[in-house]
Design a protein around this motif. Structure first.
Motif, PDB file in Angstrom:
ATOM      1  N   MET A  73     -91.850  41.632  20.003  1.00  8.37           N
ATOM      2  CA  MET A  73     -92.795  42.038  21.039  1.00  8.37           C
ATOM      3  C   MET A  73     -93.506  40.831  21.649  1.00  8.37           C
ATOM      4  O   MET A  73     -93.694  40.774  22.865  1.00  8.37           O
ATOM      5  N   SER A  74     -93.900  39.871  20.825  1.00 13.72           N
ATOM      6  CA  SER A  74     -94.615  38.702  21.354  1.00 13.72           C
ATOM      7  C   SER A  74     -93.734  37.903  22.313  1.00 13.72           C
ATOM      8  O   SER A  74     -94.199  37.433  23.352  1.00 13.72           O
ATOM      9  N   SER A  86    -101.191  43.286  24.552  1.00  8.95           N
ATOM     10  CA  SER A  86    -101.826  44.607  24.586  1.00  8.95           C
ATOM     11  C   SER A  86    -101.206  45.496  25.657  1.00  8.95           C
ATOM     12  O   SER A  86    -100.874  46.654  25.411  1.00  8.95           O
ATOM     13  N   ARG A  87    -101.054  44.956  26.865  1.00  8.21           N
ATOM     14  CA  ARG A  87    -100.470  45.751  27.960  1.00  8.21           C
ATOM     15  C   ARG A  87     -99.029  46.131  27.635  1.00  8.21           C
ATOM     16  O   ARG A  87     -98.597  47.257  27.866  1.00  8.21           O
ATOM     17  N   LEU A  88     -98.268  45.170  27.073  1.00  7.70           N
ATOM     18  CA  LEU A  88     -96.888  45.464  26.703  1.00  7.70           C
ATOM     19  C   LEU A  88     -96.829  46.536  25.630  1.00  7.70           C
ATOM     20  O   LEU A  88     -95.961  47.414  25.671  1.00  7.70           O
ATOM     21  N   HIS A 134     -98.818  49.078  25.181  1.00  8.72           N
ATOM     22  CA  HIS A 134     -98.992  50.380  25.840  1.00  8.72           C
ATOM     23  C   HIS A 134     -97.734  50.772  26.612  1.00  8.72           C
ATOM     24  O   HIS A 134     -97.316  51.934  26.593  1.00  8.72           O
ATOM     25  N   GLN A 135     -97.144  49.803  27.259  1.00  8.59           N
ATOM     26  CA  GLN A 135     -95.915  50.062  28.022  1.00  8.59           C
ATOM     27  C   GLN A 135     -94.781  50.496  27.086  1.00  8.59           C
ATOM     28  O   GLN A 135     -94.067  51.461  27.369  1.00  8.59           O
ATOM     29  N   ILE A 136     -94.628  49.813  25.974  1.00  4.17           N
ATOM     30  CA  ILE A 136     -93.583  50.166  25.004  1.00  4.17           C
ATOM     31  C   ILE A 136     -93.850  51.560  24.436  1.00  4.17           C
ATOM     32  O   ILE A 136     -92.908  52.337  24.220  1.00  4.17           O
ATOM     33  N   SER A 137     -95.103  51.914  24.221  1.00  2.00           N
ATOM     34  CA  SER A 137     -95.430  53.274  23.742  1.00  2.00           C
ATOM     35  C   SER A 137     -94.919  54.327  24.721  1.00  2.00           C
ATOM     36  O   SER A 137     -94.347  55.339  24.313  1.00  2.00           O
ATOM     37  N   ARG A 138     -95.121  54.089  26.020  1.00  2.00           N
ATOM     38  CA  ARG A 138     -94.624  55.031  27.038  1.00  2.00           C
ATOM     39  C   ARG A 138     -93.096  55.094  27.013  1.00  2.00           C
ATOM     40  O   ARG A 138     -92.508  56.177  27.112  1.00  2.00           O
ATOM     41  N   LEU A 139     -92.461  53.934  26.894  1.00  2.00           N
ATOM     42  CA  LEU A 139     -91.000  53.900  26.873  1.00  2.00           C
ATOM     43  C   LEU A 139     -90.450  54.559  25.614  1.00  2.00           C
ATOM     44  O   LEU A 139     -89.381  55.177  25.644  1.00  2.00           O
ATOM     45  N   GLU A 140     -91.182  54.449  24.492  1.00  2.45           N
ATOM     46  CA  GLU A 140     -90.786  55.136  23.252  1.00  2.45           C
ATOM     47  C   GLU A 140     -90.831  56.645  23.440  1.00  2.45           C
ATOM     48  O   GLU A 140     -89.920  57.363  23.020  1.00  2.45           O
ATOM     49  N   LYS A 141     -91.911  57.140  24.067  1.00  4.47           N
ATOM     50  CA  LYS A 141     -92.049  58.584  24.293  1.00  4.47           C
ATOM     51  C   LYS A 141     -90.922  59.119  25.166  1.00  4.47           C
ATOM     52  O   LYS A 141     -90.526  60.276  25.035  1.00  4.47           O
TER      53      LYS A 141
END
Length: 156
Positions: free
Chosen positions: A64-65, A76-78, A80-87
């Motif tokens: 992720m880093s 931090s922004r990434l 949140h973005q990855i959380s959306r892409l996971e969903k």
């Protein structure tokens, strides 16, 4: 003792023209590319960029880093973005085998299918709205200038 501030190096007409053209054109271009991906595939440009970066890696995964640096995003922004892409089932997270504290983002098969479907739209947009408007010499100049800017600003 008072310090004297140096006068700013104001932009000359040519410098101001270059700066303003860059700011406006880059914003308009990103907006247009985003619109085309959203309208045709329901995918935002920043999400497309994450999927591309993952698809280019062996095993379709990246820490992720490192991914944050690749897409010029904060961790931090990434996250949140990855959380959306996971969903959406396009990406999954897992622990990093080399570092217990690290987290890896991995492109799923569904994510790769979405990417393969969206890629022609994106590349057509990049070509028609930017690349085809420049000569090969201009493309080389643009690449050199912005690679220099990236090297200057890359704090990762």
């Amino acid at each position: 003792m008072t310090s004297v501030k140096a006068e700013p190096r104001w932009l000359g007409p040519g410098e101001a023209r270059a700066w303003r053209a860059y700011v406006i054109a880059s914003e308009l271009l990103r907006r247009q590319l985003n619109r085309e991906l959203q309208d045709n595939h329901g995918l935002a440009l920043p999400d497309y960029e994450v999927l591309v970066r993952l698809s280019e890696r062996e095993g379709w995964q990246m820490r992720m880093s490192q991914l944050a640096g690749q897409v010029a995003s904060s961790k931090s922004r990434l996250s949140h973005q990855i959380s959306r892409l996971e969903k959406s089932g396009l990406v999954r997270r897992s622990g990093c085998p080399e570092d217990a504290r690290g987290v890896v983002a991995e492109l799923t098969q569904k994510g790769m299918e979405v990417l393969r479907t969206a890629a022609p739209t994106h590349v057509d947009g990049v070509r028609s709205h930017l690349v085809d408007l420049m000569s090969p010499e201009e493309q080389a100049v643009v690449a050199a200038v912005f690679e220099r800017v990236i090297a200057h600003l890359d704090l990762s």
